[in-house]
Design a protein around this motif. Structure first.
Motif, PDB file in Angstrom:
ATOM      1  N   HIS A  21      69.068  54.324 -33.094  1.00  0.00           N
ATOM      2  CA  HIS A  21      69.956  54.823 -32.051  1.00  0.00           C
ATOM      3  C   HIS A  21      69.996  53.823 -30.896  1.00  0.00           C
ATOM      4  O   HIS A  21      68.967  53.374 -30.424  1.00  0.00           O
ATOM      5  CB  HIS A  21      69.440  56.171 -31.558  1.00  0.00           C
ATOM      6  N   GLY A  22      71.202  53.450 -30.474  1.00  0.00           N
ATOM      7  CA  GLY A  22      71.325  52.502 -29.374  1.00  0.00           C
ATOM      8  C   GLY A  22      72.106  51.246 -29.710  1.00  0.00           C
ATOM      9  O   GLY A  22      72.232  50.357 -28.862  1.00  0.00           O
ATOM     10  N   GLY A  23      72.625  51.142 -30.931  1.00  0.00           N
ATOM     11  CA  GLY A  23      73.459  49.990 -31.276  1.00  0.00           C
ATOM     12  C   GLY A  23      72.692  48.773 -31.746  1.00  0.00           C
ATOM     13  O   GLY A  23      73.190  47.650 -31.636  1.00  0.00           O
ATOM     14  N   HIS A  24      71.493  48.971 -32.268  1.00  0.00           N
ATOM     15  CA  HIS A  24      70.706  47.844 -32.745  1.00  0.00           C
ATOM     16  C   HIS A  24      69.977  48.252 -34.025  1.00  0.00           C
ATOM     17  O   HIS A  24      69.993  49.413 -34.437  1.00  0.00           O
ATOM     18  CB  HIS A  24      69.693  47.394 -31.688  1.00  0.00           C
ATOM     19  N   CYS A  25      69.321  47.275 -34.642  1.00  0.00           N
ATOM     20  CA  CYS A  25      68.503  47.509 -35.823  1.00  0.00           C
ATOM     21  C   CYS A  25      67.057  47.145 -35.501  1.00  0.00           C
ATOM     22  O   CYS A  25      66.780  46.437 -34.523  1.00  0.00           O
ATOM     23  CB  CYS A  25      69.009  46.685 -37.011  1.00  0.00           C
ATOM     24  N   VAL A  26      66.152  47.592 -36.352  1.00  0.00           N
ATOM     25  CA  VAL A  26      64.725  47.397 -36.113  1.00  0.00           C
ATOM     26  C   VAL A  26      64.192  46.275 -36.987  1.00  0.00           C
ATOM     27  O   VAL A  26      64.418  46.240 -38.190  1.00  0.00           O
ATOM     28  CB  VAL A  26      63.957  48.698 -36.407  1.00  0.00           C
ATOM     29  N   ALA A  27      63.478  45.354 -36.349  1.00  0.00           N
ATOM     30  CA  ALA A  27      62.752  44.308 -37.068  1.00  0.00           C
ATOM     31  C   ALA A  27      61.316  44.302 -36.542  1.00  0.00           C
ATOM     32  O   ALA A  27      61.007  44.934 -35.523  1.00  0.00           O
ATOM     33  CB  ALA A  27      63.405  42.947 -36.860  1.00  0.00           C
ATOM     34  N   ARG A  28      60.440  43.569 -37.229  1.00  0.00           N
ATOM     35  CA  ARG A  28      59.051  43.464 -36.788  1.00  0.00           C
ATOM     36  C   ARG A  28      58.613  42.008 -36.832  1.00  0.00           C
ATOM     37  O   ARG A  28      58.992  41.260 -37.741  1.00  0.00           O
ATOM     38  CB  ARG A  28      58.121  44.328 -37.654  1.00  0.00           C
ATOM     39  N   HIS A  29      57.818  41.620 -35.838  1.00  0.00           N
ATOM     40  CA  HIS A  29      57.341  40.245 -35.761  1.00  0.00           C
ATOM     41  C   HIS A  29      55.974  40.244 -35.083  1.00  0.00           C
ATOM     42  O   HIS A  29      55.831  40.738 -33.959  1.00  0.00           O
ATOM     43  CB  HIS A  29      58.320  39.378 -34.959  1.00  0.00           C
ATOM     44  N   GLU A  30      54.998  39.746 -35.827  1.00  0.00           N
ATOM     45  CA  GLU A  30      53.630  39.652 -35.301  1.00  0.00           C
ATOM     46  C   GLU A  30      53.147  40.975 -34.724  1.00  0.00           C
ATOM     47  O   GLU A  30      52.541  41.056 -33.648  1.00  0.00           O
ATOM     48  CB  GLU A  30      53.527  38.533 -34.257  1.00  0.00           C
ATOM     49  N   GLY A  31      53.429  42.047 -35.465  1.00  0.00           N
ATOM     50  CA  GLY A  31      52.932  43.352 -35.081  1.00  0.00           C
ATOM     51  C   GLY A  31      53.744  44.082 -34.030  1.00  0.00           C
ATOM     52  O   GLY A  31      53.405  45.207 -33.644  1.00  0.00           O
ATOM     53  N   ARG A  32      54.806  43.468 -33.563  1.00  0.00           N
ATOM     54  CA  ARG A  32      55.631  44.099 -32.532  1.00  0.00           C
ATOM     55  C   ARG A  32      56.996  44.490 -33.119  1.00  0.00           C
ATOM     56  O   ARG A  32      57.491  43.861 -34.052  1.00  0.00           O
ATOM     57  CB  ARG A  32      55.845  43.162 -31.338  1.00  0.00           C
ATOM     58  N   VAL A  33      57.594  45.533 -32.533  1.00  0.00           N
ATOM     59  CA  VAL A  33      58.942  45.953 -32.905  1.00  0.00           C
ATOM     60  C   VAL A  33      59.950  45.127 -32.116  1.00  0.00           C
ATOM     61  O   VAL A  33      59.787  44.934 -30.902  1.00  0.00           O
ATOM     62  CB  VAL A  33      59.148  47.453 -32.618  1.00  0.00           C
ATOM     63  N   VAL A  34      60.967  44.644 -32.812  1.00  0.00           N
ATOM     64  CA  VAL A  34      62.038  43.886 -32.161  1.00  0.00           C
ATOM     65  C   VAL A  34      63.348  44.634 -32.422  1.00  0.00           C
ATOM     66  O   VAL A  34      63.750  44.806 -33.581  1.00  0.00           O
ATOM     67  CB  VAL A  34      62.138  42.447 -32.706  1.00  0.00           C
ATOM     68  N   PHE A  35      63.989  45.103 -31.346  1.00  0.00           N
ATOM     69  CA  PHE A  35      65.289  45.761 -31.469  1.00  0.00           C
ATOM     70  C   PHE A  35      66.364  44.689 -31.398  1.00  0.00           C
ATOM     71  O   PHE A  35      66.577  44.075 -30.353  1.00  0.00           O
ATOM     72  CB  PHE A  35      65.482  46.788 -30.353  1.00  0.00           C
ATOM     73  N   VAL A  36      67.063  44.471 -32.519  1.00  0.00           N
ATOM     74  CA  VAL A  36      67.984  43.342 -32.649  1.00  0.00           C
ATOM     75  C   VAL A  36      69.422  43.843 -32.680  1.00  0.00           C
ATOM     76  O   VAL A  36      69.796  44.644 -33.545  1.00  0.00           O
ATOM     77  CB  VAL A  36      67.687  42.524 -33.919  1.00  0.00           C
ATOM     78  N   ARG A  37      70.227  43.366 -31.738  1.00  0.00           N
ATOM     79  CA  ARG A  37      71.660  43.642 -31.747  1.00  0.00           C
ATOM     80  C   ARG A  37      72.400  42.592 -32.571  1.00  0.00           C
ATOM     81  O   ARG A  37      71.900  41.490 -32.781  1.00  0.00           O
ATOM     82  CB  ARG A  37      72.203  43.632 -30.313  1.00  0.00           C
ATOM     83  N   HIS A  38      73.606  42.969 -33.028  1.00  0.00           N
ATOM     84  CA  HIS A  38      74.500  42.072 -33.770  1.00  0.00           C
ATOM     85  C   HIS A  38      73.918  41.648 -35.121  1.00  0.00           C
ATOM     86  O   HIS A  38      74.223  40.578 -35.632  1.00  0.00           O
ATOM     87  CB  HIS A  38      74.853  40.840 -32.927  1.00  0.00           C
TER      88      HIS A  38
END
Length: 411
Positions: A21-38
């Motif tokens: 929710h929010g116009g992005h997708c979820v990724a993970r990097h070095e144990g952290r969540v990265v909310f990625v747009r586009h």
């Protein structure tokens, strides 16, 4: 204990996971969540971190696609092009996806929010409105950059991205703004109504005298938009609330009426009723022997509603906050309640006040999936269950979704 590094400005190679929710997708990097747009689920991208609050997540924009997902397309607007990096217009979230993929992503968001926040396993299919992905928007808001060019703000920023056009907005509405220069900082609203008139108003947020209030002025048009739905005319302030998708008012009015099914001679409440769109449909169902109560906090909108529905003696319009008006014990208990609350949702106080009256049906209109799910959960706590839901892509290319839910007493 060492501070966590600030990733702002860093470029990360990531695998893109599910939509959020929010116009992005979820990724993970070095144990952290990265909310990625586009980006799209299943892609591999290079993402530039745009915001890092230092906790377990950060925000990023895809700047290079290493492996594209099926359904990725070239954005029709140059201001959404991936090569611009973070220097992109913040108005659209999904221009890089086909319409079918956009609706699939939005369906997944509504489904997930209902499951997570309301505990409902309810698969949702977001429906398409007539008109396609472009030129559906009849109203827009822009702002002038330091050189006086009109544009839109970047995502989560006050920075203005100048625009010559906006492909999701009707030509007449956007051309009336981008064809001229403005005083820097001026906020501009534009609306093209059903009669073909374009209304432009400007608000100067940088007054010339210290302490002076912002000044709004009409630049073109009468300032009163004339909209037509199901052969009924509605006058609404050009800067007031009206659905921005040209096809939305008639579609939503039909769905609300179908879900409401007010009995002949019955009582219906239309809460957050605006200028009377839903009240008109409800009045047709109650007939002259019934009663429709419209409640709206904007006195201007109530005045418009009284004019728009002046031929319907069964409709009464009251100006005031819904929370306060529902405490009036002199109001007749409703057979049906329709409500279209603001983006934050209705909330516990309003849901409790409605369910205390034990209507046979509640028709809840929502423009935010999370707020919808929270309110559906509150209805559940008060003995009402959702029995129908229709969701519409009333804002193509963006993250936004309009949902209409029907709730009825459980058991």
């Amino acid at each position: 204990m060492t501070d966590k590094p600030d990733w702002t400005g860093s470029r990360l190679r990531v695998e893109i996971g599910p939509v959020a929710h929010g116009g992005h997708c979820v990724a993970r990097h070095e144990g952290r969540v990265v909310f990625v747009r586009h980006a799209l689920p299943g892609e591999e991208v290079v993402a530039e971190v745009t915001e890092d609050p230092g906790g377990g997540f950060c925000r990023a924009d895809a700047v290079e696609v290493l492996r594209a997902a099926e359904g990725r397309v070239e954005p029709p607007c140059p201001l959404a092009d991936i090569s611009r990096g973070p220097d992109r217009c913040g108005g659209c979230d999904w221009q890089h996806a086909t319409g079918e993929v956009q609706r699939e992503l939005k369906s997944a968001v509504v489904t997930e929010q209902l499951q997570r926040l309301a505990g409902l396993d309810w698969p949702v299919q977001v429906r398409e409105l007539p008109g396609g992905l472009l030129r559906w928007r009849s109203r827009a808001r822009l702002v002038a950059d330091p050189s006086g060019r009109a544009g839109f703000r970047a995502h989560r920023s006050h920075r203005v991205i100048p625009a010559e056009d906006c492909p999701i907005t009707e030509h007449a509405a956007v051309d009336a703004v981008t064809s001229r220069r403005w005083r820097p900082g001026t906020e501009i609203s534009t609306a093209a109504d059903s009669a073909g008139e374009v209304h432009v108003a400007a608000t100067d947020r940088r007054p010339r005298r210290r302490g002076a209030a912002p000044v709004s002025r009409t630049v073109s048009g009468s300032g009163v938009a004339r909209e037509v739905v199901a052969d009924r005319s509605f006058d609404v302030a050009a800067q007031g609330f009206w659905q921005v998708h040209r096809a939305a008012p008639e579609t939503f009015s039909e769905v609300v009426a179908r879900f409401a099914a007010v009995p002949d001679g019955g009582v219906a409440w239309d809460l957050y009723g605006g200028v009377g769109l839903f009240a008109a449909a409800l009045a047709e169902q109650t007939g002259p022997d019934g009663h429709v109560l419209l409640v709206e906090s904007s006195r201007g909108a109530v005045a418009d509603a009284q004019e728009n529905l002046g031929d319907l003696a069964q409709v009464a319009c009251l100006a005031g906050k819904v929370e306060r008006m529902l405490g009036d014990d002199t109001l007749s208990d409703p057979d049906v309640v329709v409500l279209d609350p603001p983006r934050k949702g209705a909330g516990r106080e309003v849901v409790s006040a409605i369910t205390d009256r034990r209507p046979s049906r509640i028709v809840h209109v929502a423009c935010d999936p999370a707020a919808l799910a929270r309110d559906v959960g509150l209805y559940g706590d008060r003995g009402y269950r959702m029995t129908a839901l229709e969701a519409y892509d009333a804002f193509p290319m963006t993250q936004h979704i309009e949902s209409i839910a029907l709730l009825e007493p459980a058991g």
